[in-house]
Design a protein around this motif. Structure first.
Motif, mmCIF file in Angstrom:
data_model
loop_
_atom_site.group_PDB
_atom_site.id
_atom_site.type_symbol
_atom_site.label_atom_id
_atom_site.label_comp_id
_atom_site.label_asym_id
_atom_site.label_seq_id
_atom_site.Cartn_x
_atom_site.Cartn_y
_atom_site.Cartn_z
ATOM 1 N N VAL A 64 0.852 -1.190 0.000
ATOM 2 C CA VAL A 64 0.000 0.000 0.000
ATOM 3 C C VAL A 64 0.887 1.240 0.000
ATOM 4 C CG1 VAL A 64 -1.780 1.294 1.231
ATOM 5 C CG2 VAL A 64 -1.853 -1.216 1.196
ATOM 6 N N LEU A 76 -2.906 0.287 -4.040
ATOM 7 C CA LEU A 76 -2.453 -1.078 -3.766
ATOM 8 C C LEU A 76 -1.597 -1.500 -4.951
ATOM 9 C CD1 LEU A 76 -2.489 -3.673 -2.067
ATOM 10 C CD2 LEU A 76 -4.481 -4.403 -3.413
ATOM 11 N N ARG A 100 -6.783 1.292 -3.364
ATOM 12 C CA ARG A 100 -6.851 0.469 -2.153
ATOM 13 C C ARG A 100 -8.221 0.555 -1.494
ATOM 14 N NH1 ARG A 100 -8.090 -2.025 1.341
ATOM 15 N NH2 ARG A 100 -7.018 -2.722 3.228
#
Length: 388
Positions: A263, A368, A290
């Motif tokens: 992340v 992500l 994310r």
């Protein structure tokens, strides 16, 4: 043939006991003529008419008397009082070679051509020369036409091979299978015809069973030769669960993949799709929003009937159709990781296509980053998948 193998086994064992590094046999020019005629009568092609070679591939089996006739050898033995043994089976007309030796060849020389034996030997020599020319040409073409994949399984470039003359193409196929099986499988003329048709006119996905537990498979512009695989049991392919950021490993069809999930803060202007390949190892990366994805995620092989919503396109598409459009061979499809979200929807087919799900936008705050690294396994150093 069994008797021949038994004789050679005995001779090699005897040579080993006496610490001999060469084995010399007494084959003569009449044996050579008989061998050429036998192969001709048995339907051999020109390549098979090369007859008995003076030295085998190992260099340990030699035949120094091939230039002399049987009569010349017998006369030399009598003049020099050298005893020799006559195999009683040489007089039996039960065997084809003896019928040729005692009946057919003398009859032809008496009624039609006194030089018949000599002509057979010349035919064998010309066939051996022609075979050597093909072998030299094969060695020149092998590296440009054939790729060697997992377990040294050969893949032949079909469009390039189809441009070759038929006789050279057949020799190429026969030699490739011979090398792949270490001499264990020699394709017959009928099987060669079928393999050649598959190479020249076959469609992708067509398969052909070969002797020795082998199979030839046409995969777009390539013809692959390999061992038959066990039929699938019908169970769904296994998948692994990714509970959160970190690294995990998955093995698909003999390829080992290292998957990492990280992340990061979102940076404006970052590309949604990013492709990278480093040296001999394949590295693929994708970025997702994310906040639009929930763990756990799942990774595994593709499943029949599975669909993806391609990034930048409306609607969904079956993965099978996607593979066909991207010309991904059948043998490669089960080796490509497919990343799914917590609901089982496809997010990414590694190196092939990504989904519109989880796409980044100007409102995104965190990314992500998913990375897939293909690690060498059993001779593999990477995969040839082109990202979109």
């Amino acid at each position: 043939d069994a008797a021949r193998q038994a004789r050679y086994s005995f001779l090699w064992e005897s040579a080993e006991r006496m610490s001999c590094n060469r084995l010399a046999t007494g084959h003569h020019r009449d044996d050579q003529a008989e061998t050429v005629l036998m192969r001709l009568l048995c339907g051999s092609t020109l390549l098979g008419l090369g007859g008995i070679r003076p030295v085998d591939d190992s260099g340990r089996l030699i035949r120094p008397l091939l230039e002399l006739s049987r009569k010349e050898l017998e006369a030399f033995a009598r003049c020099n009082h050298i005893p020799y043994a006559e195999d009683s089976s040489n007089l039996s007309e039960k065997y084809l070679r003896n019928r040729l030796r005692h009946k057919l060849i003398p009859e032809i020389e008496r009624k039609y051509d006194p030089a018949f034996t000599r002509n057979l030997i010349l035919l064998g020599e010309e066939a051996a020369f022609f075979r050597q020319c093909l072998e030299d040409r094969f060695r020149q073409l092998r590296d440009s036409l054939v790729e060697w994949a997992e377990g040294d399984s050969p893949r032949i470039n079909c469009p390039a091979a189809a441009e070759l003359p038929l006789v050279l193409r057949r020799y190429l196929l026969r030699r490739i299978v011979f090398d792949y099986t270490a001499g264990g499988v020699i394709l017959s003329g009928r099987v060669l015809d079928a393999v050649d048709r598959l190479l020249v006119r076959g469609t992708s996905g067509r398969r052909l069973d070969l002797p020795g537990g082998l199979v030839a498979c046409r995969e777009f512009d390539f013809l692959s030769i390999g061992e038959k695989k066990s039929a699938p049991t019908g169970a769904q392919p296994e998948q692994i669960e990714i509970k959160g950021p970190g690294k995990t490993t998955i093995i698909l069809g003999g390829l080992r993949w290292e998957l990492s999930f990280e992340v990061r803060p979102y940076e404006a202007g970052t590309n949604n799709v990013f492709f990278q390949k480093e040296g001999a190892e394949g590295v693929w990366e994708e970025r997702f929003d994310r906040d639009k994805l929930k763990f756990p995620l799942y990774a595994g092989a593709w499943r029949a009937g599975e669909r993806i919503q391609p990034f930048g396109l409306e609607g969904t598409k079956k993965l099978k159709k996607l593979f066909l459009e991207k010309r991904i061979p059948c043998s490669m499809r089960m080796r490509i990781p497919v990343l799914r979200d917590s609901r089982g929807e496809v997010l990414w087919v590694c190196g092939v296509a990504r989904s519109a799900l989880g796409a980044l936008s100007p409102e995104s705050t965190s990314v992500l980053l998913v990375r897939a690294l293909c690690l060498p396994v059993r001779g593999f150093t990477g995969v040839t998948i082109i990202d979109t």
